[in-house]
Design a protein around this motif. Structure first.
Motif, PDB file in Angstrom:
ATOM      1  N   ARG A 156      38.968  32.402  46.257  1.00  0.00           N
ATOM      2  CA  ARG A 156      38.847  33.806  46.634  1.00  0.00           C
ATOM      3  C   ARG A 156      39.999  34.638  46.107  1.00  0.00           C
ATOM      4  O   ARG A 156      41.096  34.135  45.871  1.00  0.00           O
ATOM      5  CB  ARG A 156      38.810  33.934  48.160  1.00  0.00           C
ATOM      6  N   ARG A 157      39.713  35.931  45.964  1.00  0.00           N
ATOM      7  CA  ARG A 157      40.745  36.909  45.652  1.00  0.00           C
ATOM      8  C   ARG A 157      40.625  38.047  46.647  1.00  0.00           C
ATOM      9  O   ARG A 157      39.519  38.473  46.971  1.00  0.00           O
ATOM     10  CB  ARG A 157      40.577  37.435  44.229  1.00  0.00           C
ATOM     11  N   HIS A 158      41.771  38.525  47.130  1.00  0.00           N
ATOM     12  CA  HIS A 158      41.762  39.548  48.173  1.00  0.00           C
ATOM     13  C   HIS A 158      42.630  40.732  47.735  1.00  0.00           C
ATOM     14  O   HIS A 158      43.839  40.554  47.496  1.00  0.00           O
ATOM     15  CB  HIS A 158      42.307  38.969  49.480  1.00  0.00           C
ATOM     16  N   PRO A 159      42.075  41.928  47.616  1.00  0.00           N
ATOM     17  CA  PRO A 159      40.636  42.215  47.708  1.00  0.00           C
ATOM     18  C   PRO A 159      39.928  41.791  46.431  1.00  0.00           C
ATOM     19  O   PRO A 159      40.566  41.601  45.397  1.00  0.00           O
ATOM     20  CB  PRO A 159      40.616  43.744  47.872  1.00  0.00           C
ATOM     21  N   GLN A 160      38.623  41.657  46.501  1.00  0.00           N
ATOM     22  CA  GLN A 160      37.863  41.198  45.349  1.00  0.00           C
ATOM     23  C   GLN A 160      37.973  42.210  44.211  1.00  0.00           C
ATOM     24  O   GLN A 160      38.022  43.415  44.420  1.00  0.00           O
ATOM     25  CB  GLN A 160      36.386  41.009  45.719  1.00  0.00           C
ATOM     26  N   MET A 161      38.003  41.696  42.987  1.00  0.00           N
ATOM     27  CA  MET A 161      38.177  42.546  41.814  1.00  0.00           C
ATOM     28  C   MET A 161      36.883  42.603  41.024  1.00  0.00           C
ATOM     29  O   MET A 161      36.045  41.704  41.107  1.00  0.00           O
ATOM     30  CB  MET A 161      39.298  41.976  40.934  1.00  0.00           C
ATOM     31  N   ASP A 162      36.722  43.661  40.248  1.00  0.00           N
ATOM     32  CA  ASP A 162      35.575  43.788  39.360  1.00  0.00           C
ATOM     33  C   ASP A 162      35.521  42.553  38.452  1.00  0.00           C
ATOM     34  O   ASP A 162      36.471  42.277  37.708  1.00  0.00           O
ATOM     35  CB  ASP A 162      35.726  45.051  38.514  1.00  0.00           C
ATOM     36  N   PRO A 163      34.447  41.778  38.494  1.00  0.00           N
ATOM     37  CA  PRO A 163      34.376  40.554  37.682  1.00  0.00           C
ATOM     38  C   PRO A 163      34.598  40.800  36.196  1.00  0.00           C
ATOM     39  O   PRO A 163      35.095  39.922  35.478  1.00  0.00           O
ATOM     40  CB  PRO A 163      32.962  40.038  37.956  1.00  0.00           C
ATOM     41  N   ALA A 164      34.265  41.992  35.703  1.00  0.00           N
ATOM     42  CA  ALA A 164      34.451  42.285  34.283  1.00  0.00           C
ATOM     43  C   ALA A 164      35.924  42.389  33.911  1.00  0.00           C
ATOM     44  O   ALA A 164      36.291  42.245  32.738  1.00  0.00           O
ATOM     45  CB  ALA A 164      33.737  43.586  33.926  1.00  0.00           C
ATOM     46  N   LEU A 165      36.795  42.654  34.897  1.00  0.00           N
ATOM     47  CA  LEU A 165      38.221  42.812  34.636  1.00  0.00           C
ATOM     48  C   LEU A 165      39.039  41.616  35.083  1.00  0.00           C
ATOM     49  O   LEU A 165      40.220  41.508  34.740  1.00  0.00           O
ATOM     50  CB  LEU A 165      38.742  44.070  35.350  1.00  0.00           C
ATOM     51  N   ASP A 166      38.421  40.741  35.845  1.00  0.00           N
ATOM     52  CA  ASP A 166      39.153  39.645  36.466  1.00  0.00           C
ATOM     53  C   ASP A 166      39.394  38.507  35.470  1.00  0.00           C
ATOM     54  O   ASP A 166      38.587  38.261  34.587  1.00  0.00           O
ATOM     55  CB  ASP A 166      38.364  39.112  37.662  1.00  0.00           C
TER      56      ASP A 166
END
Length: 294
Positions: free
Chosen positions: A58-68
C-alpha cells in the motif's frame, strides 16, 4: 503486538529517512534482513514478494497509477510482516495520521511551513540522492565500506553454512554496479578520468555529456555550509521541532557517515552538521517539538 519491521539496506537513504521518522514517532522497529535470521528473512521476504506481485503493497495516500513508481523502497510493516507499505514520504503521512494529536506532526499544518517542508523533502529526495551517491563512489572511491555493509546484510538471506559465498560475490559486485550507475544519477566523469581503484570501479565518462564531478561536489559543499549556518542558530531546519524536512535531509546526508573519505571532509567543513546527523541516528530527535518558523 508484533514489532514493526523496516525492510531495506543501510545503503538506502530513504530507509534511513524512514527510520528517523519512526524514532521521532516512538515506533519500535527491527530492520530486516540485516538483523533477522535467514528463516525469518526468507519468510518475510517471500510475503513481501507475493504482496508486490499481487499489487497489495500500500501507499498512503494512494497515488495516480500513471505517475507511481510502484513499488518503491523502502518497505515498512506495522504488523510484523503481515501487510506492507512503501515510499518514505507516504509512510510519514501515515505516521502523522496514526498519531493524531498525541505527538507533533512531521508535516506542519501551517500552509506556508507545510509547503516549504514538502519542498525540502522533495529536493533532498531527488537532488540530495545525486550528491550523496557521487560522494560515496567518487569522493570515497578508495575507502567506502558500502560493499561490506551490503554484503553482510544480504548474506543473511542465505543459510549460515553457505553465507560466505554470496557475501563475497556481493562485496565485489555491488561497488561495480553502483559505479556504473553514476551517470544515471548525474555523476559524469571527465574524459580520461582515473582513480586508484580497480578499473571496473572507476566512475565512467559519457561521450557528449559534460562532466559533473565538480558541480556535484560544489553543490554538496554548499548544502553542508547552509546546514552548518542554520544549525548554529536553531536545532532543526524549520525551527525548534523535527519535521519531514529534517528527516529527508538526514536520510541523504547521513549516508556520508560510513564513508571514511567523505566523512572526514564532512567533519572538517561542517562539524555542527556532523554532530546533528549522529544525534538523529542515535534517536536524540525523538519527540522533539517546538515553534516552527522560516
Amino acid at each position: 503486538m508484533p514489532t514493526a519491521i523496516t525492510w531495506g539496506l543501510e545503503a538506502s537513504p530513504f530507509l534511513l529517512k524512514l527510520e528517523a521518522m519512526l524514532r521521532f514517532h516512538a515506533v519500535p522497529f527491527r530492520r530486516l534482513p540485516g538483523t533477522g535470521g535467514w528463516l525469518e528473512n526468507l519468510r518475510i521476504g517471500s510475503r513481501l514478494d507475493r504482496a508486490k506481485r499481487a499489487g497489495l503493497v500500500r501507499r498512503h495516500p494512494q497515488m495516480d497509477p500513471a505517475l507511481d513508481e510502484y513499488p518503491a523502497v523502502p518497505f515498512f510493516s506495522e504488523d510484523g510482516g503481515a501487510t506492507f507499505q512503501y515510499d518514505s514520504t507516504s509512510i510519514g503521512h501515515w505516521l502523522d495520521e496514526r498519531a493524531g494529536d498525541r505527538v507533533p506532526a512531521l508535516f506542519p499544518s501551517d500552509p506556508r511551513l507545510g509547503f516549504v517542508a514538502r519542498l525540502l523533502d522533495e529536493a533532498f529526495d531527488e537532488f540530495g540522492l545525486y550528491m550523496v551517491h557521487h560522494m560515496r563512489w567518487v569522493g570515497s572511491a578508495t575507502d567506502t565500506a558500502m560493499g561490506e555493509y551490503t554484503a553482510r546484510e544480504l548474506s543473511r538471506l542465505a543459510p549460515p553454512v553457505v553465507r560466505a559465498l554470496p557475501a563475497a560475490q556481493i562485496r565485489t559486485r555491488i561497488p561495480r554496479r553502483q559505479v556504473r550507475r553514476c551517470p544515471y544519477l548525474f555523476s559524469v566523469a571527465p574524459e580520461g578520468y582515473r582513480e586508484n581503484v580497480e578499473p571496473l570501479r572507476v566512475p565512467p565518462s559519457r561521450p557528449g555529456f559534460p562532466p559533473t564531478h565538480d558541480l556535484l561536489h560544489d553543490a554538496w559543499v554548499a548544502h553542508l555550509e547552509a546546514m552548518e549556518s542554520l544549525l548554529a542558530v536553531q536545532p532543526f531546519i524549520l525551527g525548534e521541532g523535527f519535521t519531514i524536512a529534517d528527516a529527508s535531509a538526514y536520510g541523504q546526508l547521513s549516508m556520508d557517515l560510513i564513508d571514511p573519505g567523505t566523512v572526514r571532509e564532512l567533519r572538517e567543513r561542517a562539524p555542527r552538521l556532523h554532530g546533528w546527523l549522529v544525534g538523529i541516528r542515535d534517536g536524540a530527535h525523538a519527540g522533539r517539538c517546538g515553534s516552527l518558523f522560516l
